[in-house]
Write a protein that holds these residues in place. Structure first.
Motif, mmCIF file in Angstrom:
data_model
loop_
_atom_site.group_PDB
_atom_site.id
_atom_site.type_symbol
_atom_site.label_atom_id
_atom_site.label_comp_id
_atom_site.label_asym_id
_atom_site.label_seq_id
_atom_site.Cartn_x
_atom_site.Cartn_y
_atom_site.Cartn_z
ATOM 1 N N ALA A 106 -24.856 -17.254 24.119
ATOM 2 C CA ALA A 106 -23.960 -17.421 25.265
ATOM 3 C C ALA A 106 -23.065 -16.203 25.440
ATOM 4 N N THR A 107 -22.771 -15.490 24.343
ATOM 5 C CA THR A 107 -21.965 -14.275 24.483
ATOM 6 C C THR A 107 -22.726 -13.220 25.277
ATOM 7 N N ALA A 108 -24.046 -13.176 25.108
ATOM 8 C CA ALA A 108 -24.850 -12.239 25.907
ATOM 9 C C ALA A 108 -24.828 -12.623 27.378
ATOM 10 N N GLY A 109 -24.841 -13.921 27.650
ATOM 11 C CA GLY A 109 -24.733 -14.376 29.028
ATOM 12 C C GLY A 109 -23.418 -13.950 29.659
ATOM 13 N N LEU A 110 -22.333 -14.047 28.890
ATOM 14 C CA LEU A 110 -21.038 -13.608 29.404
ATOM 15 C C LEU A 110 -20.992 -12.096 29.555
ATOM 16 N N LEU A 115 -17.945 -10.473 31.771
ATOM 17 C CA LEU A 115 -16.731 -11.127 31.290
ATOM 18 C C LEU A 115 -16.226 -10.570 29.958
ATOM 19 N N LEU A 116 -17.028 -9.728 29.304
ATOM 20 C CA LEU A 116 -16.612 -9.150 28.027
ATOM 21 C C LEU A 116 -16.209 -7.685 28.154
ATOM 22 N N ASP A 117 -16.311 -7.130 29.339
ATOM 23 C CA ASP A 117 -16.011 -5.706 29.516
ATOM 24 C C ASP A 117 -14.562 -5.380 29.193
ATOM 25 N N ASP A 118 -13.654 -6.294 29.488
ATOM 26 C CA ASP A 118 -12.219 -6.027 29.330
ATOM 27 C C ASP A 118 -11.536 -6.988 28.380
ATOM 28 N N ARG A 119 -12.318 -7.632 27.509
ATOM 29 C CA ARG A 119 -11.745 -8.571 26.540
ATOM 30 C C ARG A 119 -12.283 -8.271 25.149
ATOM 31 N N ASP A 120 -11.440 -8.415 24.130
ATOM 32 C CA ASP A 120 -11.939 -8.341 22.760
ATOM 33 C C ASP A 120 -12.912 -9.491 22.544
ATOM 34 N N HIS A 121 -13.962 -9.236 21.777
ATOM 35 C CA HIS A 121 -15.000 -10.253 21.597
ATOM 36 C C HIS A 121 -15.850 -9.917 20.384
ATOM 37 N N THR A 122 -16.676 -10.874 19.995
ATOM 38 C CA THR A 122 -17.672 -10.639 18.964
ATOM 39 C C THR A 122 -18.939 -11.391 19.332
ATOM 40 N N SER A 123 -19.962 -11.253 18.495
ATOM 41 C CA SER A 123 -21.248 -11.917 18.726
ATOM 42 C C SER A 123 -22.045 -11.841 17.433
ATOM 43 N N ALA A 124 -23.358 -11.880 17.538
ATOM 44 C CA ALA A 124 -24.202 -11.787 16.343
ATOM 45 C C ALA A 124 -24.063 -10.400 15.716
ATOM 46 N N VAL A 125 -24.339 -9.369 16.494
ATOM 47 C CA VAL A 125 -24.174 -7.959 16.108
ATOM 48 C C VAL A 125 -23.895 -7.168 17.380
ATOM 49 N N SER A 126 -23.286 -6.020 17.227
ATOM 50 C CA SER A 126 -22.885 -5.247 18.405
ATOM 51 C C SER A 126 -24.077 -4.798 19.244
ATOM 52 N N ASP A 144 -15.617 -12.770 12.239
ATOM 53 C CA ASP A 144 -16.340 -14.035 12.381
ATOM 54 C C ASP A 144 -16.191 -14.663 13.765
ATOM 55 N N ALA A 145 -14.989 -14.610 14.337
ATOM 56 C CA ALA A 145 -14.740 -15.178 15.661
ATOM 57 C C ALA A 145 -13.515 -14.492 16.244
ATOM 58 N N VAL A 146 -13.466 -14.402 17.557
ATOM 59 C CA VAL A 146 -12.386 -13.685 18.232
ATOM 60 C C VAL A 146 -11.847 -14.541 19.375
ATOM 61 N N THR A 147 -10.527 -14.573 19.490
ATOM 62 C CA THR A 147 -9.884 -15.160 20.673
ATOM 63 C C THR A 147 -9.119 -14.063 21.384
ATOM 64 N N ASP A 148 -9.421 -13.866 22.648
ATOM 65 C CA ASP A 148 -8.669 -12.938 23.492
ATOM 66 C C ASP A 148 -8.204 -13.722 24.707
ATOM 67 N N GLY A 149 -6.935 -14.064 24.718
ATOM 68 C CA GLY A 149 -6.407 -14.873 25.811
ATOM 69 C C GLY A 149 -7.055 -16.245 25.838
ATOM 70 N N LEU A 150 -7.813 -16.509 26.887
ATOM 71 C CA LEU A 150 -8.446 -17.811 27.064
ATOM 72 C C LEU A 150 -9.912 -17.831 26.658
ATOM 73 N N LEU A 151 -10.404 -16.745 26.061
ATOM 74 C CA LEU A 151 -11.824 -16.662 25.713
ATOM 75 C C LEU A 151 -12.036 -16.581 24.214
ATOM 76 N N PRO A 159 -20.226 -21.192 12.920
ATOM 77 C CA PRO A 159 -19.783 -22.382 13.647
ATOM 78 C C PRO A 159 -18.419 -22.897 13.207
ATOM 79 N N VAL A 160 -18.049 -22.675 11.944
ATOM 80 C CA VAL A 160 -16.748 -23.155 11.469
ATOM 81 C C VAL A 160 -15.629 -22.265 11.996
ATOM 82 N N ALA A 161 -15.829 -20.956 11.964
ATOM 83 C CA ALA A 161 -14.826 -20.045 12.519
ATOM 84 C C ALA A 161 -14.696 -20.244 14.025
ATOM 85 N N PHE A 162 -15.803 -20.502 14.690
ATOM 86 C CA PHE A 162 -15.797 -20.791 16.124
ATOM 87 C C PHE A 162 -14.927 -22.020 16.400
#
Length: 202
Positions: A106-110, A115-126, A144-151, A159-162
């Protein structure tokens, strides 16, 4: 106090393991979890073979009626544009000030949705996200997981860090209780259970 439901997207090939912790503990925390599919009358089948009949159709879900949209990973995210409507819905949610949580594919979909161009984020690998051609490479975080604002974003093995980030974002658990919850379910730290038991008794 009445809480708006959490909406969990469901589609064929969704990764069963990625949202279980979040959904279960959101429900325990007083949130109704409603499943959302492309259609409300067409069952979907997960990677593990679970058959799910969505509660709602995607086009009937409005950000103002939701506390959070959760997008699990699925093989379909990388197999064409079938799930693009879910990424567009995520855009509408974020624009309306309603949180979105995406894991794995789903991160690839975003990323494809911009939606990830201007937000800190993570995924499987860069390089997985880099293959989408998105412009957010400099904002990728190796964690493991990133929160940037509302994302919220996470990779498929977290899954636990998520869930931790989601539970923090919605205020289900906080501080030492959230830390204990994570230590119990991620690290099997038996001492953390006492903290949770004490908090539940309050």
């Amino acid at each position: 106090m009445s809480r708006k439901p959490v909406h969990l997207a469901v589609y064929d090939t969704l990764a069963d393991w990625e949202t279980g912790f979040a959904a279960a503990h959101l429900a325990r925390g007083g949130y109704e979890v409603r499943t959302v599919g492309a259609s409300a009358d067409r069952p979907v089948t997960s990677i593990g073979g679970l058959r799910i009949v969505p509660d709602l159709a995607l086009d009937s879900v409005r950000p103002e009626d939701s506390s959070l949209l959760i997008l699990p990973g699925a093989d379909l995210w990388d197999a064409g544009d079938d799930l693009a409507p879910f990424a567009r819905t995520a855009r509408a949610f974020l624009a309306a000030g309603t949180p979105v949580a995406a894991i794995c594919g789903a991160t690839a979909g975003l990323a494809r949705e911009g939606l990830l161009d201007d937000r800190d984020h993570t995924s499987a690998v860069s390089f997985y996200l880099a293959a989408t051609g998105y412009g957010g490479g400099p904002r990728y975080v190796e964690t493991d997981a990133v929160t940037d604002g509302l994302l919220v974003t996470a990779g498929p093995t977290e899954p636990v860090a998520f869930a931790r980030e989601i539970l923090r974002l919605l205020g289900v658990y906080e501080g030492e209780v959230l830390d204990a919850w994570y230590r119990l379910f991620h690290d099997s730290d038996a001492q953390a259970y006492a903290v949770l038991e004490k908090a539940a008794a309050r």
